[in-house]
Design an enzyme around this catalytic site. Structure first.
Site, mmCIF file in Angstrom:
data_model
loop_
_atom_site.group_PDB
_atom_site.id
_atom_site.type_symbol
_atom_site.label_atom_id
_atom_site.label_comp_id
_atom_site.label_asym_id
_atom_site.label_seq_id
_atom_site.Cartn_x
_atom_site.Cartn_y
_atom_site.Cartn_z
ATOM 1 N N GLY A 79 82.535 28.276 75.395
ATOM 2 C CA GLY A 79 82.868 27.473 75.719
ATOM 3 C C GLY A 79 84.184 26.455 74.182
ATOM 4 O O GLY A 79 84.462 27.519 73.472
ATOM 5 N N GLY B 206 84.792 23.890 71.938
ATOM 6 C CA GLY B 206 84.008 22.431 71.480
ATOM 7 C C GLY B 206 85.590 21.980 70.301
ATOM 8 O O GLY B 206 86.592 22.496 70.145
ATOM 9 N N LYS B 207 85.241 20.986 70.085
ATOM 10 C CA LYS B 207 85.872 19.920 69.180
ATOM 11 C C LYS B 207 86.420 21.277 67.283
ATOM 12 O O LYS B 207 87.424 20.999 67.439
ATOM 13 C CB LYS B 207 85.275 18.485 68.721
ATOM 14 C CG LYS B 207 85.299 17.943 69.460
ATOM 15 C CD LYS B 207 85.129 16.599 68.576
ATOM 16 C CE LYS B 207 83.458 16.554 68.411
ATOM 17 N NZ LYS B 207 83.241 15.048 67.615
ATOM 18 N N GLU B 208 85.288 21.546 67.274
ATOM 19 C CA GLU B 208 85.335 22.329 65.959
ATOM 20 C C GLU B 208 84.936 23.653 66.198
ATOM 21 O O GLU B 208 84.409 24.755 64.528
ATOM 22 C CB GLU B 208 84.182 21.743 64.880
ATOM 23 C CG GLU B 208 85.781 20.648 64.730
ATOM 24 C CD GLU B 208 84.565 20.194 63.201
ATOM 25 O OE1 GLU B 208 83.445 20.151 62.839
ATOM 26 O OE2 GLU B 208 85.237 18.651 62.628
ATOM 27 N N LYS C 144 80.159 32.006 67.328
ATOM 28 C CA LYS C 144 80.422 30.507 67.024
ATOM 29 C C LYS C 144 81.804 30.657 65.937
ATOM 30 O O LYS C 144 81.285 31.287 65.466
ATOM 31 C CB LYS C 144 79.284 29.897 66.858
ATOM 32 C CG LYS C 144 80.044 28.453 66.771
ATOM 33 C CD LYS C 144 78.794 27.441 66.529
ATOM 34 C CE LYS C 144 79.575 25.521 66.566
ATOM 35 N NZ LYS C 144 78.552 24.842 65.974
ATOM 36 N N GLY D 3 71.087 30.494 81.033
ATOM 37 C CA GLY D 3 71.697 29.428 81.476
ATOM 38 C C GLY D 3 71.402 28.149 81.696
ATOM 39 O O GLY D 3 70.656 27.078 81.711
ATOM 40 N N ASP E 35 75.974 13.676 64.224
ATOM 41 C CA ASP E 35 76.546 14.093 64.811
ATOM 42 C C ASP E 35 76.019 14.391 66.341
ATOM 43 O O ASP E 35 76.911 14.429 67.303
ATOM 44 C CB ASP E 35 77.948 14.449 64.458
ATOM 45 C CG ASP E 35 78.874 14.179 65.621
ATOM 46 O OD1 ASP E 35 79.250 13.165 66.236
ATOM 47 O OD2 ASP E 35 79.829 15.442 65.588
ATOM 48 N N ASN F 262 75.807 18.195 71.857
ATOM 49 C CA ASN F 262 75.553 18.931 71.077
ATOM 50 C C ASN F 262 73.532 19.096 71.209
ATOM 51 O O ASN F 262 73.535 19.793 70.524
ATOM 52 C CB ASN F 262 75.956 19.503 69.849
ATOM 53 C CG ASN F 262 76.382 17.407 69.452
ATOM 54 O OD1 ASN F 262 74.700 16.516 69.381
ATOM 55 N ND2 ASN F 262 77.009 16.690 68.512
ATOM 56 N N ASP G 279 75.338 22.801 66.837
ATOM 57 C CA ASP G 279 76.313 21.938 66.079
ATOM 58 C C ASP G 279 75.876 21.275 64.715
ATOM 59 O O ASP G 279 75.505 20.195 65.004
ATOM 60 C CB ASP G 279 77.682 21.469 66.795
ATOM 61 C CG ASP G 279 77.907 22.597 67.951
ATOM 62 O OD1 ASP G 279 77.382 23.247 67.974
ATOM 63 O OD2 ASP G 279 77.997 21.125 69.427
#
Length: 296
Positions: free
Chosen positions: A99, A101-103, A120, A187, A224, A229, A243
């Site tokens: 995936g 994400g924004k950051e 990550k 999952g 946030d 998230n 996150d």
């Protein structure tokens, strides 16, 4: 060139050069060639060959000014982090990207024995960097690489504390530079996908319980939180909050406002999508322990 390709073509000399440049991230925007000669102790022809190769692979950038110098790219930082995790036996292979994400970018990691992990890579961009400067209390680094490292350090520290108090977060495994490794919640899908849940109330409860444990037991506010998230396992309706690098401490001037905003987003989403009967004020009082058990 991507992480997988870079890992295949790097030699010990190349890795030594990258590590030497990394050593001076705080001191130089571009590390002078004389410093690299002194630090790597490589013969001039081997150092020159490695620098040429790394530059052509876009693992470093060259500055030809009054002083010739080099700096790392984010790809090189990725490679150094993965190599470190491999050396420590945390992962033995890096799989496909799971995936974006924004950051961050999240990859599949394979641990010795075949266990699947989530790897990550934090990527603090300019927009979020400015946001950090305005609203966060922790030290802001000049380098995007170092700021991404700070982001990963914060998230890993928060996850460890949250996991220890029983919050619904992925189990933290290890960290290197700007990379955080956690268990992979198999999952699970992002709540923003609005999956069909067998028990939406349980998923809602998991999220609120995690907010409460973060606030009361760890002393932090996510800051946030939204459907982007939170991940859920549709079959079991288990929900996990992810996150965490932007959290604020409970005593931060903005903590109460951010806590309310987090709860409002969660309540609004679950009410609109799953019909969960909840009100922001009641949930906030429950989180703070302001609701008496009148039914007992």
């Amino acid at each position: 060139m991507n992480i997988h390709e870079a890992l295949k073509v790097l030699t010990p000399d190349d890795i030594r050069v990258l590590q030497a440049i990394e050593k001076y991230l705080k001191q130089y925007e571009f590390v002078p060639i004389e410093v690299l000669e002194r630090t790597t102790r490589l013969p001039p022809h081997r150092l020159e060959r490695s620098l040429y190769k790394l530059n052509s692979l876009k693992l470093i950038r060259r500055q030809s000014a009054a002083t010739l110098g080099y700096r790392l790219t984010i790809l090189a930082y990725d490679v150094l982090a993965v190599l470190s995790l491999m050396k420590r036996g945390v992962i033995e292979a890096l799989g496909d990207k799971l995936g974006v994400g924004k950051e961050s970018d999240v990859y599949l990691g394979i641990a010795p024995g075949g266990k699947k992990l989530a790897v990550k890579f934090h990527r603090v961009g300019r927009t979020s960097f400015r946001h950090v400067v305005r609203h966060r209390t922790y030290k802001v680094e000049d380098s995007w690489l170092l700021q991404s490292k700070v982001s990963a350090q914060r998230e890993f520290a928060a996850l460890r504390e949250l996991y220890e108090v029983g919050a619904k977060v992925p189990k933290p495994i290890d960290r290197s530079r700007h990379v955080v490794v956690t268990e992979l919640i198999e999952g699970a899908v992002e709540l923003s996908e609005k999956p069909a849940l067998n028990d939406p109330l349980k998923a809602f409860g998991d999220v609120i319980e995690t907010i409460a444990k973060a606030y009361n037991d760890v002393g932090i506010v996510h800051g946030d939180l939204s459907e982007y998230n939170i991940i859920v396992i549709p079959e079991t309706s288990e929900a996990y909050v992810i996150d965490w690098p932007q959290y604020v401490e409970k005593d931060h001037p903005s903590a109460e406002k951010l806590l309310r905003r987090d709860v409002e987003y969660v309540v609004r989403f679950f009410k609109k999508v799953y019909g969960v009967p909840a009100e922001t004020e009641e949930v906030l009082r429950a989180i703070k322990g302001e609701v008496s058990d009148s039914g007992s």
